[in-house]
Design an enzyme around this catalytic site. Structure first.
Site, PDB file in Angstrom:
ATOM      1  N   GLU A  46      10.784 -32.037  71.069  1.00 35.86           N
ATOM      2  CA  GLU A  46      10.448 -33.406  71.453  1.00 35.86           C
ATOM      3  C   GLU A  46      11.665 -34.228  71.855  1.00 35.86           C
ATOM      4  O   GLU A  46      11.526 -35.288  72.471  1.00 35.86           O
ATOM      5  CB  GLU A  46       9.637 -34.109  70.359  1.00 35.86           C
ATOM      6  CG  GLU A  46      10.279 -34.176  69.001  1.00 35.86           C
ATOM      7  CD  GLU A  46       9.869 -33.039  68.081  1.00 35.86           C
ATOM      8  OE1 GLU A  46       9.762 -31.892  68.561  1.00 35.86           O
ATOM      9  OE2 GLU A  46       9.689 -33.294  66.875  1.00 35.86           O
ATOM     10  N   ASN A  47      12.877 -33.769  71.535  1.00 39.97           N
ATOM     11  CA  ASN A  47      14.067 -34.492  71.994  1.00 39.97           C
ATOM     12  C   ASN A  47      14.352 -34.267  73.477  1.00 39.97           C
ATOM     13  O   ASN A  47      15.267 -34.887  74.017  1.00 39.97           O
ATOM     14  CB  ASN A  47      15.290 -34.158  71.143  1.00 39.97           C
ATOM     15  CG  ASN A  47      15.590 -32.677  71.097  1.00 39.97           C
ATOM     16  OD1 ASN A  47      14.669 -31.860  71.083  1.00 39.97           O
ATOM     17  ND2 ASN A  47      16.851 -32.325  71.068  1.00 39.97           N
TER      18      ASN A  47
END
Lengths: 221, 217, 221, 217
Positions: A46-47
């Site tokens: 998700e980064n």
């Protein structure tokens, strides 16, 4: 076979070829070890990366290429890096086939609690709420009990991560599918009896006929 | 050409009590030199909007350790026990926001939108105190836009007029925050002559960047 | 000096150094000719470019580099190309210092109508509504009348582009500023009398003391 | 590797009556070969979501001329009198949407958001029939998300697994639409081996692209 390896190998079988998958930090990360590289499964974090791969060779890591835990990772040829808005667009918008994550509790309605123990552990939800709300399939990968205490309970006492029902629960003892009729016991881990599963579960389990033994992914790290 | 400042001079632009958006994810893609100078400045009472507070004493964790943060809007503080302690002690007022909602709230602030409508958090304690909107029978959480006085961001390449490019997972919140603050201060690994970053590679047009941090002496 | 050159030269003086400006297709585009290139004014176009420049040399144009009218353009060194979402983020989010556009009508409240003549001309609003709603300053650049008919009217009869008041009206006859007190006549075009302006305007104009003659930008194409 | 098709075979995937998002701005950045094949296919009754319909007989204008479009959601049709004629004749049901709202509605569809809250159009006929939401005393237009059966997009470079990069002002709606359709068909100037487009240059991750159009024979 260690309990976590059972879980990881079983979850690996759930992942469909040529889809996008998010593996949570910790136990779920290890699922990648049991995936056939030819299946074209893309891991995302998700980064902001699509095409995450295993830890780089010693001395070859780049501090600007990390997973959502801040650990350095490598990437497959054809990886794409994206900003956080696009990253959660993929997650929230239904483009993520599956998220695999741990749980503190799962209950008879298939509700998941995995982000906070009020007054004790308040880490924040990070991306978990978006993942559980947005992924097409939510696969819980966890040990069946924590220090002997059942984690599959009648009703979550901890705050929920989402009001969306999870798709599947894979533990070191069983595979359980939350349905409208309740938690259906689908499979037993190798050597584990029905009675042992029921004894380690405070939630009511629905048992329909014979409960077969789990198949396990054959790949290996 | 954009004004270019040493980190300690850039910090002088920032008053006590300012609201700061700070780029980075566990310190990856954070403006480290700027954060060092800010933590050392003795300024305090900041509202920080960021994904996380990294680890104790690292990146945004330096501001936490310096006692400079009185309010925090973040998605995750689990790897920084000092932030958790500050929260429990009542020294830091912490608002935890789902990560995807946080980035959209910042984007809404920068893009002139009135809010974010998301399913994330619906029916959970994360949506407590927030309005839900019924749209054709479906419920959505209405999350408010976020803006800040300053965005402190980190880039891989800048040019003299402030165009920015980011690298790999150091991109994260940086380009979104650059749109949402009154004053944008960018620290970059390289600063290049105008024209060296191709137009299609620019992720943040220089026109919204106010100051660049000079290279280290 | 042609009427449109008067308008363009006068508008040029309104644009602040080192800011982002959108010039509408047609008459407003020509404002760029009267800007000092050293002022660092950046022109953008809503189809996705910051740093738009004049038409390229014959035979050097690129079909994938156009303005919002689909005409090929060039770009300054340091230009940035962006997708439509970012482009309108700049416009709607208050990052655009000024938009310069034409009008069908402007009224005593400073309301602008410039996108549709119901039943006759229905081109669509394109980016005009976002520009007029989002830019920090909205500068109307137009001929004072159309075929002799006043365009500055008591109340727009055509559908509005926005309910946000425009910042300034620059015509070939006058500079007019909409205020809480009404349309204030700020300047006269060279050689134009107060009486001529009033005669060409059906809206009520507020006249405060002497009305000076317009200054005009000195640059030239 | 993504399936790669000739334009005329790709068109076979698209049924009569499908909803189509089509990239491009006045034809710049539109998938021309795909549009040629679609206009020639005799298929019809499409709902088209696009910024504009270009000029008569060009790009999306080919679909208009072929009588293939029964519903259109666009921001501008002023340079295509055939679209205006079709609208006035009642053959094309046209919904005109401010351009910035249009792109956000498409983004909301692709990003799982419940709608768009904007000031644009507030109090004008563009907001007629739309709900306005009062947030802390301010009024905002609530515009609904858009999704489509197909996105037909154009890129500058693709790789074998569908990663896409766009060029200059041919970018426009393409990367946003790629997120908002059930099936994404991408036409690209170049198709390259995997790894030749650096990760930071990719604007559309290949995982959301379903089909590539083969290079012209």
């Amino acid at each position: 076979m260690k309990p976590e390896e059972i879980i990881q190998r079983r979850v690996a079988l759930e992942l469909k070829p040529n889809t996008l998958v998010n593996l949570g930090i910790g136990l779920p990360t290890g699922v990648a070890r049991y995936i056939d590289p030819a299946a074209g499964i893309l891991f995302e974090s998700e980064n902001g990366i699509v095409g995450l791969a295993a830890k780089p060779p010693e001395g070859m890591d780049d501090p600007e290429l990390t997973d959502a835990g801040g650990n350095t990772v490598s990437a497959i040829p054809g990886a794409a890096t994206i900003d956080s808005a696009v990253s959660f667009g993929l997650i929230r918008g239904g483009h993520l086939e599956a998220t695999v994550l741990g749980a503190l509790q799962v209950d008879e309605e298939g509700m998941l609690a995995n982000w906070v123990v009020p007054g004790k552990m308040v880490p924040g939800m990070g991306g978990a709420m978006d993942l559980v709300t947005g992924a097409r399939r939510v696969i819980v990968a966890m040990n069946h009990t924590a220090k002997g205490a059942p984690k599959i309970v009648p009703k979550c006492t901890l705050p929920l991560t989402s009001i969306r029902r999870v798709s599947l629960i894979v533990t070191d003892m069983a595979v359980i599918e939350p349905t409208d009729a309740g938690l259906v016991l689908r499979e037993r881990a190798p050597g584990v009896t029905l009675e042992q599963i029921v004894a380690a579960t405070t939630a009511k389990l629905v048992v329909e006929g014979e409960v077969p033994e789990m198949k396990l992914g054959v790949g290996g790290a | 050409m954009k004004p270019h400042l040493k980190p300690e001079d850039a910090v002088n632009l920032i008053p006590d009590g300012a609201s700061l958006m700070i780029g980075g994810f566990m310190g990856v893609g954070s403006p480290h030199r700027l954060l060092d100078a800010l933590a050392a400045s003795g300024k305090r009472n900041f509202t920080v909007i960021a994904n996380d507070t990294a680890r104790p004493g690292y990146a945004i964790g330096k501001l936490i350790r310096a006692g400079a943060v009185s309010r925090l809007i973040a998605s995750h503080i689990g790897l920084n026990p000092e932030t958790q302690k500050g929260m429990i002690a009542g020294e830091i007022d912490v608002e935890l926001v789902p990560q995807g909602t946080l980035v959209e709230r910042i984007r809404a602030g920068g893009y002139g939108l009135g809010g974010v409508l998301t399913k994330t958090g619906l029916g959970t304690i994360a949506a407590e105190g927030q309005r839900t909107i019924d749209i054709d029978g479906e419920q959505w959480v209405l999350a408010s836009p976020l803006k800040a006085d300053f965005a402190l961001i980190a880039a891989d390449q800048a040019d003299y007029i402030g165009n920015l490019q980011y690298q790999l997972t150091a991109t994260n919140f940086n380009p979104i925050m650059a749109m949402a603050a009154e004053t944008v201060i960018a620290e970059s690994r390289e600063i290049l002559p105008v024209g060296m970053i191709p137009p299609d590679i620019v992720k943040t047009p220089g026109v919204i960047v106010d100051y660049l941090i000079e290279r280290a002496a």
